[in-house]
Scaffold this active site. Structure first.
Site, PDB file in Angstrom:
ATOM      1  CG  HIS A 269      -1.850  -1.164   1.275  1.00  0.00           C
ATOM      2  ND1 HIS A 269      -2.939  -1.273   0.438  1.00  0.00           N
ATOM      3  CD2 HIS A 269      -1.846  -2.283   2.049  1.00  0.00           C
ATOM      4  CE1 HIS A 269      -3.585  -2.399   0.708  1.00  0.00           C
ATOM      5  NE2 HIS A 269      -2.939  -3.031   1.675  1.00  0.00           N
TER       6      HIS A 269
ATOM      7  CG  HIS B  44      -1.958  -9.952  -4.160  1.00  0.00           C
ATOM      8  ND1 HIS B  44      -2.372 -10.794  -5.183  1.00  0.00           N
ATOM      9  CD2 HIS B  44      -1.703 -10.750  -3.101  1.00  0.00           C
ATOM     10  CE1 HIS B  44      -2.366 -12.041  -4.751  1.00  0.00           C
ATOM     11  NE2 HIS B  44      -1.965 -12.044  -3.488  1.00  0.00           N
TER      12      HIS B  44
END
Length: 287
Positions: free
Chosen positions: A113, A123
């Site tokens: 993030h 991811h």
């Protein structure tokens, strides 16, 4: 089905090496990041499975110049599946799982993030799973921008496509479609990001070939993501951009807590809860 001791050791060692390469690259990006605050560094914590076998390494960086929160975890776990997890695997058709709940698994899991709302969250994971009746690989990567740039999406997908191509001409299209389906949030009627690739239960009968493909996916991650993070980390942003980022993170949190298979498996098999839930953003917002 053999114990595959040598193959399991090779896979686990490679996943750990990939983890080391990524954390080194991320800390180097932090050193090039904007601002005069200290560069972020990973806090590394060994993890164990309560009452079970194995553990791993949880590596989390918080409050950096580039990364607001990023986790790069490695694990190697083994033991006996709890009844619910065993039943779920048996329902998926895993050979022998009804009669023998032993398992072994190793892999790397990463979620980033970012500080700058123009820089996409991301991811990635790759893993190997073994039971007395079967083995398989799984993994993939997907991009999660709150403010999408078409050229970033194109670069990310092109890099993954190039990684897939030498292994099977059908892989990219198949695994892109799988990611589009898997990373969809039904209760919101939308995807959580702009996709990537996702695959599971990969067993062509050739362990060496399937492991080579899984390595290619892992090795494609840094070329796919780092140029985007570096290009966007100095982009000007305002409070409206940050608000959009926090709202998008709410979608990400909903998906990981409600639908993500890896989150469910990690919690059901007794792995360290902080390591399993490191994918959650540091801040999020719902409207």
């Amino acid at each position: 089905m053999t114990e595959m001791t040598a193959e399991r050791r090779e896979a686990a060692d490679w996943f750990r090496t990939l983890r080391d390469r990524i954390t080194t690259a991320f800390e180097a990006l932090e050193d090039r990041g904007p601002g005069d605050q200290p560069s972020g560094r990973f806090e590394v914590t060994p993890t164990e499975r309560a009452g079970n076998g194995g553990g791993g390494i949880m590596s989390v960086m918080r409050g950096g110049r580039v990364f607001e929160k990023v986790g790069v975890n490695w694990s190697e776990v083994h033991g006996t599946l709890q009844p619910r997890a065993q039943a779920a695997m048996a329902a998926r058709g895993v050979p022998g799982m009804k009669d023998d709940p032993r398992f072994w698994a190793s892999g790397i899991s990463l979620v980033a993030h970012m500080q700058n709302p123009h820089s996409p969250a991301v991811h990635m994971n790759t893993r190997m799973f073994w039971t007395p009746g079967a083995w398989w690989f799984g993994g993939g990567a997907d991009l999660n921008p709150c403010l999408e740039y078409a050229e970033d999406t194109a670069h990310f997908h092109a890099t993954l496509q190039d990684a897939c191509a030498p292994h099977d001409a059908s892989y990219y299209a198949r695994f892109k479609a799988w990611a589009d389906e898997y990373f969809f949030i039904p209760h919101r009627g939308r995807a959580r990001g702009v996709g990537g690739i996702f695959y599971d239960d990969l067993n062509t009968g050739d362990w060496r070939a399937d492991f080579a493909f899984t390595r290619a996916v892992g090795e494609a991650f840094l070329p796919a993501f780092l140029p985007l993070a570096e290009a966007r980390m100095t982009h000007d942003w305002d409070e409206a951009d940050k608000d959009a980022q926090l709202i998008h993170r709410g979608l990400y949190a909903e998906y990981n807590l409600v639908y993500d298979r890896g989150t469910k498996f990690g919690l059901e098999t007794g792995h360290n809860a902080d390591a399993v839930l490191m994918s959650l953003p540091p801040l999020a917002k719902w409207v």
